[in-house]
Each structure stands twice: as C-alpha cells, then as structure tokens.
Design a protein around this motif. Structure first.
Motif, mmCIF file in Angstrom:
data_model
loop_
_atom_site.group_PDB
_atom_site.id
_atom_site.type_symbol
_atom_site.label_atom_id
_atom_site.label_comp_id
_atom_site.label_asym_id
_atom_site.label_seq_id
_atom_site.Cartn_x
_atom_site.Cartn_y
_atom_site.Cartn_z
ATOM 1 N N PHE A 100 0.848 -1.190 0.000
ATOM 2 C CA PHE A 100 0.000 0.000 0.000
ATOM 3 C C PHE A 100 0.885 1.242 0.000
ATOM 4 N N VAL A 101 0.561 2.159 -0.907
ATOM 5 C CA VAL A 101 1.377 3.357 -1.101
ATOM 6 C C VAL A 101 0.479 4.581 -1.003
ATOM 7 N N PHE A 102 0.853 5.497 -0.113
ATOM 8 C CA PHE A 102 0.091 6.745 0.019
ATOM 9 C C PHE A 102 0.644 7.755 -0.968
ATOM 10 N N ARG A 103 -0.261 8.313 -1.763
ATOM 11 C CA ARG A 103 0.147 9.260 -2.794
ATOM 12 C C ARG A 103 -0.047 10.689 -2.310
ATOM 13 N N PHE A 104 1.043 11.420 -2.221
ATOM 14 C CA PHE A 104 0.974 12.842 -1.889
ATOM 15 C C PHE A 104 0.670 13.641 -3.154
ATOM 16 N N LEU A 105 -0.292 14.551 -3.045
ATOM 17 C CA LEU A 105 -0.534 15.506 -4.126
ATOM 18 C C LEU A 105 0.251 16.778 -3.819
ATOM 19 N N GLU A 106 -0.041 17.863 -4.504
ATOM 20 C CA GLU A 106 0.700 19.102 -4.251
ATOM 21 C C GLU A 106 0.497 19.545 -2.798
ATOM 22 N N LYS A 107 1.481 20.209 -2.248
ATOM 23 C CA LYS A 107 1.490 20.487 -0.807
ATOM 24 C C LYS A 107 0.287 21.308 -0.348
ATOM 25 N N ASP A 108 -0.246 22.162 -1.201
ATOM 26 C CA ASP A 108 -1.379 23.002 -0.802
ATOM 27 C C ASP A 108 -2.733 22.323 -1.033
ATOM 28 N N ASP A 109 -2.735 21.182 -1.722
ATOM 29 C CA ASP A 109 -3.986 20.452 -1.925
ATOM 30 C C ASP A 109 -4.459 19.848 -0.607
ATOM 31 N N VAL A 110 -5.766 19.708 -0.478
ATOM 32 C CA VAL A 110 -6.346 19.194 0.771
ATOM 33 C C VAL A 110 -6.720 17.727 0.597
ATOM 34 N N LEU B 289 4.265 7.942 -2.572
ATOM 35 C CA LEU B 289 4.488 8.414 -3.938
ATOM 36 C C LEU B 289 4.341 9.926 -3.918
ATOM 37 N N VAL B 290 5.396 10.626 -4.325
ATOM 38 C CA VAL B 290 5.390 12.086 -4.194
ATOM 39 C C VAL B 290 5.780 12.747 -5.513
ATOM 40 N N PRO B 291 5.277 13.960 -5.761
ATOM 41 C CA PRO B 291 5.787 14.733 -6.899
ATOM 42 C C PRO B 291 7.286 14.960 -6.724
ATOM 43 N N LYS B 292 8.003 14.995 -7.822
ATOM 44 C CA LYS B 292 9.458 15.107 -7.722
ATOM 45 C C LYS B 292 9.898 16.416 -7.075
ATOM 46 N N SER B 293 9.007 17.425 -7.071
ATOM 47 C CA SER B 293 9.351 18.704 -6.436
ATOM 48 C C SER B 293 9.463 18.582 -4.916
ATOM 49 N N VAL C 26 15.812 7.482 -4.621
ATOM 50 C CA VAL C 26 14.401 7.123 -4.515
ATOM 51 C C VAL C 26 14.264 5.634 -4.796
ATOM 52 N N ASP C 27 13.151 5.071 -4.390
ATOM 53 C CA ASP C 27 12.929 3.629 -4.542
ATOM 54 C C ASP C 27 12.220 3.270 -5.838
ATOM 55 N N GLY C 28 11.775 4.274 -6.565
ATOM 56 C CA GLY C 28 11.114 3.994 -7.833
ATOM 57 C C GLY C 28 10.741 5.265 -8.562
ATOM 58 N N PHE C 29 10.533 5.120 -9.882
ATOM 59 C CA PHE C 29 10.168 6.242 -10.743
ATOM 60 C C PHE C 29 8.842 5.941 -11.433
ATOM 61 N N LEU C 30 7.908 6.858 -11.332
ATOM 62 C CA LEU C 30 6.675 6.776 -12.114
ATOM 63 C C LEU C 30 6.903 7.595 -13.382
ATOM 64 N N SER C 31 6.967 6.904 -14.517
ATOM 65 C CA SER C 31 7.436 7.552 -15.736
ATOM 66 C C SER C 31 6.519 7.268 -16.918
ATOM 67 N N ASP C 32 6.392 8.272 -17.794
ATOM 68 C CA ASP C 32 5.696 8.092 -19.068
ATOM 69 C C ASP C 32 6.616 7.460 -20.112
ATOM 70 N N PHE C 33 7.915 7.435 -19.820
ATOM 71 C CA PHE C 33 8.919 6.917 -20.750
ATOM 72 C C PHE C 33 9.776 5.881 -20.018
ATOM 73 N N PRO C 34 9.235 4.682 -19.791
ATOM 74 C CA PRO C 34 9.963 3.696 -18.974
ATOM 75 C C PRO C 34 11.277 3.241 -19.588
ATOM 76 N N LEU C 35 11.440 3.369 -20.904
ATOM 77 C CA LEU C 35 12.724 3.009 -21.519
ATOM 78 C C LEU C 35 13.840 3.887 -20.972
ATOM 79 N N THR C 36 13.611 5.188 -20.914
ATOM 80 C CA THR C 36 14.639 6.103 -20.424
ATOM 81 C C THR C 36 14.955 5.834 -18.962
ATOM 82 N N ALA C 37 13.926 5.597 -18.154
ATOM 83 C CA ALA C 37 14.153 5.279 -16.745
ATOM 84 C C ALA C 37 14.942 3.987 -16.609
ATOM 85 N N SER C 38 14.639 2.999 -17.439
ATOM 86 C CA SER C 38 15.342 1.710 -17.374
ATOM 87 C C SER C 38 16.816 1.865 -17.698
#
Length: 768
Positions: A234-244, A270-274, A335-347
């Motif tokens: 189970f992974v808790f996903r953080f959104l932007e810091k000001d989001d509720v 899971l957090v935004p890279k910022s 980091v322990d993982g990357f959520l990517s639209d381009f998994p080839l580059t991450a690999s």
C-alpha cells in the motif's frame, strides 16, 4: 471479511489495536534491519535494491495512455521487472477500467461519441464540467477510443481506435510481472454509490495486484487489512502540498510532517518530484531531506512526474537521463522507484548509467565533437561554452572561424554578428550591409568591425525552439562568457589534458579574399603555427579543418598536413562512387546531416540509407550533425530521448562521430556499461527505422515525399579559391552619430538600413 467486521465490531476493534501496536513496533525495528542490508549495496534505496520502474499507463509518452499497445510495448523496451501502472476508474455499472482520469474528454473520443452527455459534478469539492466515467456503462464505452492526453505528443496514433480496457483485461491479456493500481477518487465514487473497494475485492484470484496507491487516507486505512497476507503493497500518494486530503481535511504539506502516521497504513509514499528537488524559476534548489526522512520512518519513496517531453529544470540541459540520475545517483539518497511516461529512459538510467563515476572507461569508440562548444548551455563560441565542453568530455572542440575588419580570426557560429551577439543594441548597429554571397538579407558582419570592437559585444545564447515551442536554454547565462580569438581557442585546447584535438570550420573564404581582402586560410595557418600546433613537440593535438567548399580544403591540403573534413550541406539519400573518389582527393572524413542517415517525414523516420556504410567503404570516417537534447529536435522514433538518438546512430548506423551542442550527453553515452554486454537490453538496442509507421493507422501515415537527391561529382567540383584582392582603403565606419544630419535636418539613415536594422532587432529578441 466485510460481514465478519460488521457482526463482531468489538473483536475487530481489539484486533485492530493489536495490529496498530505491532505496526508501531515494526516501524522501530525495520529501519535498522534495512540499513544493514543497504550498507552492502551501491543503492541508497530503503532496501538496497535498484529503483523500480513504473510505467504510467504503459509507455504513455509515445502511445495513448492505458492503451493495450502502450502497455505491451513496455516489455519490449524497458526493464524486465518494470511495473504496469493502471489508473482505476469506475463505470456506471461498477466495472473498473484503466483510464488516466475520472474526466474523459482529454484522453478519449468521448466527445465525438456522445456530444450531448457532458455533465457537471463536484470533484474534491471543485465544480467540474466534463464527460465522466460514472455516466457511462462499459457497453456505452465500446465506441469510445483512447487518444493522446498531452498535446505536445504526436497525434499520429489517435486514429488507431484503441479500446478502453478493463483492469481484468490488462491483467489477463498481458499478464504483467507486476501490476500497480492507483485509486485517485475513491471518495468521489462513494458519493455516487459506487465502491472501488467492492470492485477490487471482487477481482478473481488470477488478477494479482502488487501495488495499490491512493491520495486518500481513509481508503487505504479501510482496505489495508482486507486483502490478507498476500495483498499488495500500500502506497500513500501525496498531491501538491497546498492540496487538501479529502478524508482528513489536512493539506498534504501538513501530512508531510507526520510520516510515522503514514507508516501505520502504508509501506511507501508516492510524491511529486518537487518534494525532493524543489525548483525556483525552473532551476534546482538544494534537495530536501524528504527521502532520508521517509527511509528513517521505514517508508519507500516513489517519485512521480517523469516525462522526457515535459518541463524539467534548466540544470538538466533538456536531458531526461540527467534528471533520473539526480534522483538516484547523487551521493546522498536514492528514490525507490520512478513513475514515468517513458519507462525506456528510466530503465537505461538505472541499469546503464547509474554509478558510472567520472573515471568510467569508454565502451564505444566514436568522436564527440562540440558545436560551438557546449552551446546548449552557454552562448556558443565563448570561453564558458568551450570550458564546459572540455569538462563534459568532448573529444574535439570546434571553432567556426570568422574574420574581423583588421584580419583577426576568431570563433563565432556565423559571420553575421546579429545572430549571436547584442550588436543591434550596440553603437555599431549602423554597420549593416547586404552580402548576397552570404545571405539574401542585410546583416551586421564581422568584417565590418575590428576585433577590439567585437570584443565589446555581449554574446547571446541561441534558442532554436523558442518561437515554435517556447523552449529556452539556460536563461541565467544567456549573455555570459566572452568571445575568443582563434589563438586563445587553440591555447585553451592545448592546455587541456583530455581533448584529442580541435576542429576549425571555414566558410566564405572566396568572398573574403575577393571582396574584403582577407585571406582566412593564411590567417588560420599562421595562428596554428603561432600557437604551436605545427610542431609535434609542442602539442600532439589533432587538427581538423572543415568546410563545405572543396576549394578551401584543397588549399589547406597544399599548404599543410592537417586533417581535412568535407561537410555535405544538403540532405541526401546516396552518393556516387565517383563523387566519393573526388572527395577522397582532398578530404580525410565527411560530415553529413542526420536526415541523410535516417530520412524523416512529419517527424517519423521512414527508413535508413546506406550512406554511412558506402563512405566508410572508401575509408572515410563519417561524422553526423546536429545533435541536440531538446525532444522536439528528434523524430518520434527516438522516444524524446537524446541518448536513444545517439545510440541509434552509433550502434545502429555505425557513425564515427557526433557533432553536438550538448557534449555531456554523447560523452556519457560512451561510458554506458550496457554496451559491453553480449546481449544488449531492449532499452539499449537501436530503434527500428520506420518502426512506428508499422503500428500507425493508414489514415495517419505521413504522405510520400520526393526522395532526397543523390550527391554527384558536380556537387563536389569547384573552381580554386581566387587570389586575395586588396580592399580599397576606406575610413573605418564609426559608431552611429546622432548629430549627423541630412539636408532636410533629419538624421541621415537610409531606408534600407532601417529595414535591415529592424529585421536584426527582431532576430536579436528571438535570441533572448
């Protein structure tokens, strides 16, 4: 299980308390155990394992998000353990589908299929108008097809009629080694009498969920114990810091300070890279301690927001590999993982380029030749651009020689100073002239100013994609550095211990001799001698002389033993043997354009020529230009990744050198550890030319174009350079005088001069 909890609430409460106590004890023990394990690994992840590659919606940077092809191509291009990510949405009849959002208009053809079924709902308290998944049954969605959701990506696959898939479809058809479900809007579905939990728990045992993430605390807390021991992480996903966060009514920035609480219901975040590398004015700020803090709490950290074609920090020079490496190979954390639209580059970042170090040995032999130094990072042909090119690992740095009025050779990309300096804002803006031999429009040419006058100008970084794509290079350094003379350039190169040599480019030699009385060939040879390059005991640096004019190279061959390089300006598909034999008489190597190797139509490669092979058969090394990092500079086939493009030219086409404005990218590729393997991983295999055309709808195929020409003997042959004709002595034009008056009392400025100046002011603004 649900019935049992409802019928025995007191017993469930007791067990829950014991579970919470056990979890808290585990939190205290886990970091110590993992620290011991991690100390034996080069990875600074929580477990010491390499970061996980998570393919968001499959290979969604190329194909429509969540399409079957986007998912299936991941196994063909990425790490073998790459995780398939599915954003779970519910239909009106409670079926779980993989679709990027609860709103459908942006990434599907829903508007065309049901133009009158737009609706409005509160989503996390915000009134939102769109087409929503909850208004359509799975059967309703049969005529709806997936499309690109980000407009900067190609629309060529929008007509492929990719159907919307259910979660079970993806799991059963593709049988992913690892499957990640993300539940973004559990509370929203609950408000409309739909239950994500019910759907998940009803999935057959043949559907394995390895990871389950959500930005909603209550959802994860409620479902955590209902999967049993074989349940997902189970992974808790953080959104932007000001989001509720909807269930606690706290901002994610507030929850950020209570990682121990997060650990009670999640094993990772899971957090935004910022959250990890904040940005200020699109430049990196110092990294935060978030990853280290989360690891101390026993939480794995997955970072989101990685895409080769979206905005990234200027520090990365438009190179997505550099961005990945900064999150895992920085000496402080990984980091322990990357959520990517381009998994080839991450690999490839994880497997081929991590932990290389500055002393990693070269794995492939080709020359990295700069184009005006590291001109993607600093104004071209400046001391800073050349110094960075050397630091970045260039083998050869280049100087495009221009001549000043007083005969000083210096380095600049063009004879027109307006292209890369601030001359149109200087007192010399009245020196405009029209030189048809160089350009059809007026310009402010180097041979109209003395070297001392040129040295007062500020250089300007080139921004080749600012007008069409709003992409700007390193704004903080857009006017940094100083222009250098050829002599200073040669001294800089000679003092470098890493450079193999220099390349000197010569153009407009005939015009300079005939019309300006300037002998650029003699000036270069004299400067090389003065700088000690004619004496092998002074320097062993290679000297290469490049020109598009065979007459220039013939002249250099007669007077020196320096290597000569013939540049073919045109995009060609082939070259006659007789033309190659002519080139061999005066040149030791050839430069061709990228499109002469991989022809392109509407930004897709249409094949591969045998031009490189043919030139090499005549013992002519082939250097190719121009390589840039910006994703818009590459055909779609290279997956918005400059390293993929380089790899396809070097490993695929077998070229001998790259001419690049970003030497670091090519130099790092040379040290790529994957190239030494007997079996190349899929993310380091060259692309198949025209491969994307094979999966494109016939209605989207680019139109057939006339073939590029064949290079012939006539294209090579030129008359010899003319002799130097002394320039008629004239007084050197001075700065613009504000008190010089015409007979009518107005300032004496010709109309043609005004028009030229206006054009150059416009051009200079585009450089900024």
């Amino acid at each position: 299980m649900t019935t049992y909890m409802r019928d025995k609430p007191s017993m469930f409460g007791s067990r829950a308390s014991k579970f919470l106590l056990s979890a808290l004890i585990l939190i205290q023990l886990l970091p110590t155990q993992l620290l011991a394990q991690r100390s034996k690994s080069p990875w600074q992840t929580l477990t010491g394992s390499a970061p996980l590659i998570i393919a968001r919606g499959g290979f969604s940077g190329l194909l429509p998000d969540s399409s079957v092809d986007a998912y299936s191509i991941v196994s063909q291009t990425s790490a073998s353990d790459a995780v398939l990510w599915c954003d779970v949405q519910l239909t009106k009849d409670g079926v779980g589908i993989c679709f990027p959002d609860v709103k459908m208009m942006n990434a599907s053809s829903i508007q065309d299929a049901y133009p009158k079924r737009e609706n409005s709902y509160l989503v996390n308290g915000v009134p939102t108008q769109d087409w929503f998944t909850i208004d359509f049954t799975l059967k309703d969605l049969k005529p709806v097809f997936l499309m690109r959701g980000i407009l900067s990506r190609s629309d060529a696959f929008d007509n492929n009629q990719y159907a919307i898939s259910t979660v079970q479809d993806i799991a059963m058809e593709l049988k992913p080694k690892s499957f990640w479900l993300n539940v973004q809007h559990d509370a929203f579905y609950g408000q409309h009498n739909l239950s994500i939990s019910k759907f998940l728990l009803s999935l057959p045992k043949t559907v394995t969920i390895n990871y389950l993430s959500s930005p909603e605390v209550t959802f994860l807390q409620s479902i955590g114990g209902r999967f049993g021991k074989a349940g997902p992480k189970f992974v808790f996903r953080f959104l932007e810091k000001d989001d509720v966060e909807v269930s606690t009514n706290q901002t994610y920035g507030t929850l950020l300070g209570n990682l121990t609480f997060i650990k009670t219901f999640a094993s990772g975040v899971l957090v935004p890279k910022s959250y990890i590398w904040p940005l200020e004015d699109q430049y990196l700020s110092p990294h935060t301690s978030f990853v280290q803090d989360a690891h101390k709490a026993g939480l794995e950290v997955y970072a989101s927001g990685f895409a080769n074609d979206l905005d990234m920090a200027y520090n990365y020079s438009f190179d997505p590999l550099a961005e990945y490496l900064s999150f895992m190979d920085n000496g402080d954390f990984s980091v322990d993982g990357f959520l990517s639209d381009f998994p080839l580059t991450a690999s490839s970042a994880v497997d081929c380029f991590s932990h290389l170090g500055s002393n990693a040995s070269t794995q492939v032999d080709f020359l990295v030749i700069s184009k005006n130094g590291a001109s993607g990072d600093y104004p071209g042909c400046t001391d800073l651009a050349y110094s960075k090119a050397i630091k970045d690992g260039a083998d050869i740095i280049d100087c495009s020689v221009q001549m000043s009025l007083d005969g000083i050779p210096f380095c600049l990309n063009s004879a027109d100073l307006g292209e890369s300096t601030n001359i149109v804002q200087s007192p010399f803006r009245n020196r405009s002239s029209t030189v048809p031999e160089i350009a059809p429009l007026g310009g402010l040419y180097s041979f109209s100013l003395t070297w001392s006058e040129i040295q007062t100008l500020r250089p300007a970084i080139t921004n080749p994609y600012n007008r069409d794509f709003n992409l700007f290079r390193n704004p903080k350094e857009r006017s940094s550095g100083k222009l250098v003379s050829l002599f200073d350039f040669l001294n800089l190169a000679k003092n470098s211990t890493s450079l193999a040599g220099v390349l000197i480019s010569v153009e407009n030699a005939a015009y300079l001799r005939e019309k300006q009385g300037l002998d650029v060939v003699k000036a270069i040879l004299d400067t090389l001698t003065k700088a000690g390059y004619s004496n092998a005991t002074t320097t062993t640096k290679k000297v290469m002389i490049q020109s598009t004019n065979s007459s220039v190279l013939v002249d250099f061959k007669k007077q020196s033993r320096y290597e000569t390089v013939y540049q073919v300006e045109e995009t060609i598909r082939d070259i006659l043997d007789s033309a190659i034999q002519d080139i061999k008489k005066f040149a030791d190597a050839v430069v061709v354009r990228k499109n002469s190797v991989f022809p392109v139509s509407q930004s897709f490669t249409t094949g591969q020529t045998n031009l490189v092979e043919r030139l090499q058969r005549f013992q002519l090394p082939v250097y190719v230009e121009l390589f840039r990092n910006e994703f818009v500079s590459q055909p779609w086939d290279f997956l918005s990744d400059a390293t993929v493009e380089i790899n396809s030219h070097v490993t695929g086409a077998g070229i001998n050198g790259t001419i690049t404005e970003f030497p670091l990218t090519a130099a790092r590729y040379k040290r790529n550890r994957c190239l030494t393997r007997k079996d190349l991983p899929p993310y380091m295999s060259p692309v198949q030319p025209a491969g994307l055309l094979s999966i494109m709808s016939p209605t989207s195929l680019p139109p057939a174009e006339a073939p590029n020409p064949v290079f012939t003997d006539a294209d090579v042959t030129e008359p010899p350079l003319p002799p130097v004709i002394a320039r008629t002595p004239t007084s050197s034009p001075g700065p613009l005088s504000t008190d010089e008056k015409a007979p009518n009392g107005q300032p004496r400025v010709a109309l043609s001069l005004l028009l030229s100046a206006f054009a150059m002011v416009l051009a200079s603004l585009l450089l900024l």
